[in-house]
Design an enzyme around this catalytic site. Sequence first.
Site, PDB file in Angstrom:
ATOM      1  N   ASP A 192      16.580  55.045  28.433  1.00  0.00           N
ATOM      2  CA  ASP A 192      16.576  54.691  26.975  1.00  0.00           C
ATOM      3  C   ASP A 192      17.007  53.507  25.710  1.00  0.00           C
ATOM      4  O   ASP A 192      17.332  52.468  26.676  1.00  0.00           O
ATOM      5  CB  ASP A 192      18.756  55.320  26.889  1.00  0.00           C
ATOM      6  CG  ASP A 192      19.031  57.194  27.039  1.00  0.00           C
ATOM      7  OD1 ASP A 192      17.660  57.750  27.608  1.00  0.00           O
ATOM      8  OD2 ASP A 192      19.631  57.135  26.562  1.00  0.00           O
ATOM      9  N   ASP A 193      16.818  53.846  24.738  1.00  0.00           N
ATOM     10  CA  ASP A 193      16.844  52.249  24.034  1.00  0.00           C
ATOM     11  C   ASP A 193      15.591  51.172  23.557  1.00  0.00           C
ATOM     12  O   ASP A 193      15.932  50.350  23.179  1.00  0.00           O
ATOM     13  CB  ASP A 193      17.864  51.074  24.127  1.00  0.00           C
ATOM     14  CG  ASP A 193      19.390  52.174  24.363  1.00  0.00           C
ATOM     15  OD1 ASP A 193      19.332  53.437  23.812  1.00  0.00           O
ATOM     16  OD2 ASP A 193      20.746  51.290  24.092  1.00  0.00           O
ATOM     17  N   HIS A 196      15.024  59.339  20.623  1.00  0.00           N
ATOM     18  CA  HIS A 196      16.215  58.471  20.681  1.00  0.00           C
ATOM     19  C   HIS A 196      17.231  57.907  19.149  1.00  0.00           C
ATOM     20  O   HIS A 196      17.823  57.521  18.977  1.00  0.00           O
ATOM     21  CB  HIS A 196      16.290  57.408  21.160  1.00  0.00           C
ATOM     22  CG  HIS A 196      17.624  57.123  22.050  1.00  0.00           C
ATOM     23  ND1 HIS A 196      19.070  58.177  22.671  1.00  0.00           N
ATOM     24  CD2 HIS A 196      18.575  56.097  22.532  1.00  0.00           C
ATOM     25  CE1 HIS A 196      19.823  57.625  22.819  1.00  0.00           C
ATOM     26  NE2 HIS A 196      19.866  56.227  23.150  1.00  0.00           N
ATOM     27  N   HIS A 254      20.002  54.111  16.202  1.00  0.00           N
ATOM     28  CA  HIS A 254      20.702  54.414  17.567  1.00  0.00           C
ATOM     29  C   HIS A 254      21.975  54.340  16.800  1.00  0.00           C
ATOM     30  O   HIS A 254      22.913  54.267  17.186  1.00  0.00           O
ATOM     31  CB  HIS A 254      20.558  53.529  18.233  1.00  0.00           C
ATOM     32  CG  HIS A 254      21.123  53.316  19.611  1.00  0.00           C
ATOM     33  ND1 HIS A 254      22.462  53.692  19.631  1.00  0.00           N
ATOM     34  CD2 HIS A 254      20.623  53.851  20.747  1.00  0.00           C
ATOM     35  CE1 HIS A 254      22.508  54.134  21.478  1.00  0.00           C
ATOM     36  NE2 HIS A 254      21.310  54.210  21.633  1.00  0.00           N
ATOM     37  N   HIS A 302      18.902  51.773  31.019  1.00  0.00           N
ATOM     38  CA  HIS A 302      18.574  51.675  30.187  1.00  0.00           C
ATOM     39  C   HIS A 302      17.370  50.342  30.055  1.00  0.00           C
ATOM     40  O   HIS A 302      17.281  49.283  31.075  1.00  0.00           O
ATOM     41  CB  HIS A 302      19.396  50.218  29.333  1.00  0.00           C
ATOM     42  CG  HIS A 302      20.013  51.954  28.725  1.00  0.00           C
ATOM     43  ND1 HIS A 302      21.492  52.158  29.794  1.00  0.00           N
ATOM     44  CD2 HIS A 302      20.886  52.345  27.523  1.00  0.00           C
ATOM     45  CE1 HIS A 302      22.563  53.015  28.459  1.00  0.00           C
ATOM     46  NE2 HIS A 302      21.991  53.359  27.440  1.00  0.00           N
TER      47      HIS A 302
HETATM   48 ZN   LIG Z   1      20.778  54.948  23.751  1.00  0.00          ZN
END
Ligand SMILES: [Zn+2]
Length: 263
Positions: free
Chosen positions: A54-55, A105, A109, A200
Amino acid sequence: MHARLAVRTAVCLALLLALAVIGYEVTESPGNQIFGKTVVRGPTNQRVVALTYDDGPNPPYTNRILSVLRAERVRATFFVVGRAVVAYPGVVRQEVEEGNAIGNHTWSHGHLVLYDERGVRQTLERTDRAIYAAAGIHTRIMRPPFGARDWLVLREARKLRYVPVMWSVPLPRDWDYPTAHVIAARVLRYVGDGSIIVLHDGNRGIVCEGRRVSPRLCDRNADVEATRLIIRTLKQKGYRFVTIPELLRLQGRATRTAYHASG
Ligand SMILES: [Zn+2]
């Protein structure tokens, strides 16, 4: 009399606070299906596991993770943040070219429970346009930031034909900068057949390059090394790595809409 009123008020306030905390926890709990169906894990009768990141994108860490995946011949799924996608479109293109899957995503955020319908739609659509501009694909899987969702969030995501994807292995809290061994141990402790793992490769889509922010903010070196440790250990245990769209196909769900390259 006043004392009693004060006690009652205090008790009421404490109850309200407890309810608020419980409500907040429920919106972020990955396994709950109260607000609607989400994918939490894959088939539990097959020796497969899905690695998700993620991210990002967040160079050079995303690139290093891609190198590890390439060397290990493993494909993963990257839930990318729109604002980072426009900053590093080449990294997203590389993720796709090397056979990895992409998930939405959101643009920045944000905590989607705080958004209205239009806000949820816009953050997903804007990110979709950025992914398409970078890599020429539309994804139909999404993961809400912080795992936070309610009925409205899931309804809007579904209207856009997204499959919401959560996770089954508790988050290894890699954002607190533990060592690679600690991250790997926290993950491996809970992995089973059909598990979805979250690591991440970025930090909420923050673009650190060229900004006056602490370089540590974007440091994901431990996740690079943890990736290698997790893959090697799970391969020894006979696991096969699949992307989220592959995991969905194994479950016989959402094959056509889950993920498709646009022609
Ligand atoms: Zn995230």
